[in-house]
Write a protein that holds these residues in place. Structure first.
Motif, PDB file in Angstrom:
ATOM      1  N   GLU A   1      -7.319  30.513 -77.198  1.00 42.82           N
ATOM      2  CA  GLU A   1      -6.239  31.328 -76.627  1.00 42.82           C
ATOM      3  C   GLU A   1      -6.599  32.801 -76.432  1.00 42.82           C
ATOM      4  O   GLU A   1      -6.171  33.404 -75.440  1.00 42.82           O
ATOM      5  CB  GLU A   1      -4.978  31.204 -77.482  1.00 42.82           C
TER       6      GLU A   1
ATOM      7  N   LEU B   1      -7.732  33.475 -72.975  1.00 47.31           N
ATOM      8  CA  LEU B   1      -6.876  33.099 -71.851  1.00 47.31           C
ATOM      9  C   LEU B   1      -6.562  34.271 -70.919  1.00 47.31           C
ATOM     10  O   LEU B   1      -6.633  34.113 -69.687  1.00 47.31           O
ATOM     11  CB  LEU B   1      -5.591  32.458 -72.378  1.00 47.31           C
TER      12      LEU B   1
ATOM     13  N   GLU C   1      -7.031  22.867 -76.023  1.00 49.95           N
ATOM     14  CA  GLU C   1      -5.737  23.478 -76.322  1.00 49.95           C
ATOM     15  C   GLU C   1      -4.753  23.289 -75.166  1.00 49.95           C
ATOM     16  O   GLU C   1      -4.294  24.269 -74.572  1.00 49.95           O
ATOM     17  CB  GLU C   1      -5.913  24.974 -76.614  1.00 49.95           C
TER      18      GLU C   1
ATOM     19  N   THR D   1      -1.480  25.234 -75.392  1.00 50.64           N
ATOM     20  CA  THR D   1      -1.516  26.667 -75.072  1.00 50.64           C
ATOM     21  C   THR D   1      -1.277  26.885 -73.582  1.00 50.64           C
ATOM     22  O   THR D   1      -0.473  27.737 -73.184  1.00 50.64           O
ATOM     23  CB  THR D   1      -2.873  27.271 -75.473  1.00 50.64           C
TER      24      THR D   1
END
Length: 210
Positions: free
Chosen positions: A89, A92, A120, A123
């Motif tokens: 994350e 990202l 993920e 996410t």
């Protein structure tokens, strides 16, 4: 007469405390302080190591991002985006920034986001859907199609209400009323008569996948 029963022996901790007398509380306090001292030291050491690890990750991510923003070779861009995605994350925002760039960088960012989705998906399901409806014009129509595909391909069922609202905007654009959709899409849209139906097909497919 019956003999007086002999009481059972006291447990050894009780015998030890009785033997130590007034010194017992001092010993117990010392043991507690010693244990707390070790626990606090371990906690501080762990926090320091975690901080050092975070700084190391940050430096490595910054180095990758620097290379990614300057690179123009597609294979190197793809490799960099996939490695960046391995940070999860925290990477990202960088990948989404690359998605906003044209041509090769957007292609590499898409690959990086797909790689992140393997590890993920939750996410992406949390972050991507709201981007479609924001009136900031940060993402071109091609990036919108990428976001829709990622949402549909990764089982983001909670995004269905947002996708349906977005589809209403796309349907209006196809019907000749693109104003609301244009508030959410950046850049020029070449051949709207073809671009809007293609976008409609993408959002319909994303909804069907969910």
């Amino acid at each position: 007469m019956d003999a007086t029963p002999v009481p059972p022996p006291k447990p050894w901790p009780a015998r030890m405390l009785g033997w130590m007398g007034a010194e017992a509380p001092k010993l117990i306090a010392s043991i507690v302080i010693l244990v707390l001292g070790f626990w606090i030291k371990d906690s501080v050491d762990l926090a320091i190591k975690q901080r050092q690890l975070d700084l190391s990750y940050t430096k490595e991510m910054m180095g990758l991002l620097q290379k990614l923003t300057e690179e123009e070779d597609l294979n190197k861009l793809k490799n960099g985006a996939v490695v960046l995605a391995s940070f999860g994350e925290p990477a990202l925002p960088a990948l989404l920034m690359e998605l906003r760039r044209p041509d090769l960088h957007a292609v590499a960012a898409t690959l990086g986001l797909e790689a992140m989705a393997v590890r993920e998906p939750e996410t992406l399901c949390r972050v991507l859907p709201p981007l479609l409806l924001k009136r900031n014009q940060h993402y071109a129509i091609g990036a919108h199609r990428t976001l829709l595909s990622l949402i549909g391909d990764n089982g983001c069922r909670k995004a269905l209400p947002q996708l349906r609202r977005y589809r209403d905007l796309v349907n209006a654009a196809v019907a000749g009323k693109p104003e609301a959709l244009r508030q959410r899409i950046g850049g020029e849209i070449a051949a709207p008569a073809e671009a809007y139906p293609r976008l409609k097909q993408t959002v319909d497919e994303a909804i069907a996948n969910l």
